[in-house]
Scaffold this motif. Structure first.
Motif, PDB file in Angstrom:
ATOM      1  N   ASP A 105       1.683   5.598  -0.861  1.00 38.36           N
ATOM      2  CA  ASP A 105       0.935   6.695  -0.903  1.00 38.36           C
ATOM      3  C   ASP A 105       2.076   7.842  -0.495  1.00 38.36           C
ATOM      4  OD1 ASP A 105      -0.411   9.561  -0.826  1.00 38.36           O
ATOM      5  OD2 ASP A 105      -2.010   8.829   0.462  1.00 38.36           O
ATOM      6  N   GLU A 112      -2.081   5.419  -4.364  1.00 39.18           N
ATOM      7  CA  GLU A 112      -2.591   6.629  -4.796  1.00 39.18           C
ATOM      8  C   GLU A 112      -2.101   6.891  -6.152  1.00 39.18           C
ATOM      9  OE1 GLU A 112      -2.464  11.405  -3.232  1.00 39.18           O
ATOM     10  OE2 GLU A 112      -0.577   9.899  -2.820  1.00 39.18           O
ATOM     11  N   ARG A 169       0.798  -1.152   0.088  1.00 38.77           N
ATOM     12  CA  ARG A 169      -0.021   0.026  -0.058  1.00 38.77           C
ATOM     13  C   ARG A 169       0.912   1.249   0.020  1.00 38.77           C
ATOM     14  NH1 ARG A 169      -2.725   3.933  -1.130  1.00 38.77           N
ATOM     15  NH2 ARG A 169      -4.327   4.315   0.173  1.00 38.77           N
ATOM     16  N   ASP A 185      -7.254   6.206  -6.308  1.00 36.51           N
ATOM     17  CA  ASP A 185      -6.546   5.080  -5.759  1.00 36.51           C
ATOM     18  C   ASP A 185      -6.587   3.814  -6.855  1.00 36.51           C
ATOM     19  OD1 ASP A 185      -5.442   5.737  -3.367  1.00 36.51           O
ATOM     20  OD2 ASP A 185      -7.240   5.170  -2.271  1.00 36.51           O
TER      21      ASP A 185
END
Length: 156
Positions: free
Chosen positions: A70, A97, A68, A147
Motif C-alpha cells: 500500500d 491497495e 502486502r 484491496d
C-alpha cells in the motif's frame, strides 16, 4: 542506501512502469478543494523521491510467500521492480491497495495488469468480511478503491 543500490530518479506521472522508480510524490494539503474527490488533479505539490528496485534487495533468497503493499499509487513501479523475486515465487500472493486514480497517475495501468496476467496472476476483490470475490482483469480499470488479492492460485 546500502546493499550497493543506486537511487533512481522518477519521471513525470504516467511515464511508464520503470521498476523501482518511485515516481513523483504528490502531497495533498488538508482542506484543498477536491481533496476527497480526486487524486492527481488536486494535489498541490510534487516532490521527486529516490527509489530502488526491490530486486536489488530480494534478487537472491528463497521464494516469497506474501507481499502486502500500500504505497499510494506506486504499486505498479514497486512490483515491476521486484520482477525477479516475483518470478521465482510460484506460490506468491500479493495483497495490494487498488486505487485506479492513484496508480494511473503514475503508470500505464492497463500495461501493468497485462504484465501481471502474463506472469500467470489472477485477481480477487478482498471484501469487507475478509473473503475473496473473483475479479475479471477487465474490471480492474473501473474498480472503486479496494484491496485486491493477486495470485496464481485460488485463495484458500
Amino acid at each position: 542506501m546500502g546493499h550497493g543500490a543506486q537511487p533512481r530518479g522518477a519521471g513525470p506521472p504516467g511515464d511508464g512502469d520503470a521498476g523501482g522508480a518511485a515516481g513523483p510524490l504528490r502531497q495533498r494539503q488538508r482542506g484543498a478543494p477536491g481533496a476527497e474527490a480526486g487524486y492527481h488533479a488536486d494535489y498541490s505539490s510534487q516532490v521527486q523521491v529516490p527509489g530502488i528496485a526491490l530486486d536489488s534487495l530480494l534478487a537472491e533468497g528463497p521464494p516469497l510467500d506474501l507481499i502486502r503493499i500500500d504505497i499510494e499509487g506506486s504499486e505498479p513501479q514497486a512490483l515491476r521492480g521486484a520482477a525477479t523475486a516475483i518470478g521465482r515465487s510460484p506460490a506468491l500472493r500479493i495483497i495490494s491497495e487498488w486505487s485506479v486514480g492513484m496508480m494511473a497517475a503514475r503508470a500505464d495501468l492497463g500495461g501493468f495488469i497485462a504484465w501481471l496476467q502474463g506472469m500467470g496472476f489472477r485477481f480477487w476483490l478482498v471484501n469487507a468480511g475478509g473473503g475473496f470475490e473473483p475479479l475479471a482483469a477487465s474490471a480492474l480499470l473501473a474498480l472503486p478503491h479496494s484491496d485486491v488479492l493477486i495470485s496464481r492460485q485460488e485463495p484458500g
